[in-house]
Write a protein that holds these residues in place. Sequence first.
Motif, PDB file in Angstrom:
ATOM      1  N   GLY A   1      65.520  38.027  85.311  1.00  0.00           N
ATOM      2  CA  GLY A   1      65.019  36.615  86.286  1.00  0.00           C
ATOM      3  C   GLY A   1      65.102  37.419  87.767  1.00  0.00           C
ATOM      4  N   GLU A   2      64.926  36.270  88.780  1.00  0.00           N
ATOM      5  CA  GLU A   2      64.931  35.795  90.039  1.00  0.00           C
ATOM      6  C   GLU A   2      66.263  36.404  90.242  1.00  0.00           C
ATOM      7  N   ASP A   3      67.185  36.342  89.479  1.00  0.00           N
ATOM      8  CA  ASP A   3      68.216  38.040  90.616  1.00  0.00           C
ATOM      9  C   ASP A   3      68.838  38.974  90.222  1.00  0.00           C
ATOM     10  N   SER A   4      67.658  39.623  89.910  1.00  0.00           N
ATOM     11  CA  SER A   4      67.305  40.689  89.224  1.00  0.00           C
ATOM     12  C   SER A   4      68.196  42.051  89.726  1.00  0.00           C
TER      13      SER A   4
ATOM     14  N   GLU B   1      61.034  38.583  87.793  1.00  0.00           N
ATOM     15  CA  GLU B   1      61.163  37.325  88.021  1.00  0.00           C
ATOM     16  C   GLU B   1      60.197  36.719  89.768  1.00  0.00           C
TER      17      GLU B   1
ATOM     18  N   GLY C   1      59.596  36.299  93.120  1.00  0.00           N
ATOM     19  CA  GLY C   1      60.894  35.560  94.465  1.00  0.00           C
ATOM     20  C   GLY C   1      59.935  34.161  95.048  1.00  0.00           C
ATOM     21  N   LYS C   2      59.471  34.166  96.255  1.00  0.00           N
ATOM     22  CA  LYS C   2      58.354  33.952  97.221  1.00  0.00           C
ATOM     23  C   LYS C   2      57.177  35.105  97.143  1.00  0.00           C
ATOM     24  N   ASP C   3      55.767  34.276  96.183  1.00  0.00           N
ATOM     25  CA  ASP C   3      54.769  35.415  96.454  1.00  0.00           C
ATOM     26  C   ASP C   3      53.364  35.109  97.657  1.00  0.00           C
TER      27      ASP C   3
END
Length: 132
Positions: free
Chosen positions: A119-122, A77, A79-81
């Motif tokens: 997820g966001e915490d890859s 997922e 993070g900041k694009d």
Amino acid sequence: NLAAFLSTGERPGAVAVLAYVPERQKTWDGVRCLAERLEEEFQLPVTVGFAPRHRLALGPLLLHGPAELAPIVITAEPGKDVPVPGLQTGLAQLFRADAATLLKQLVLAGRQPLHLHLGEDSDAELRSLVHP
């Protein structure tokens, strides 16, 4: 599941990992540890690369390389694009589209890729793959 993927059907002769995740030191460490786990636990040679930088080298290998090569594609997922000047999209969206295209091409080529979506915490999720 890594163990199920590597023990399903014929035993692979090698593994190629292409990671569509942020290329940071912690992430490199996590992917390197994953490769070491695969090498040690399954006695398989492993090559690793980060997309898009290694896509030109690993993409053709995954698609047209030896049949006994097991492809693993890692996505996460975003993070900041980061916006792409002149386009109405960001880098994360382009990465997702490239990964989806590669996965579809692998299936169409008769490969059975393992898609690991984090997820966001890859970084934490990579650690959980290494130490289940």
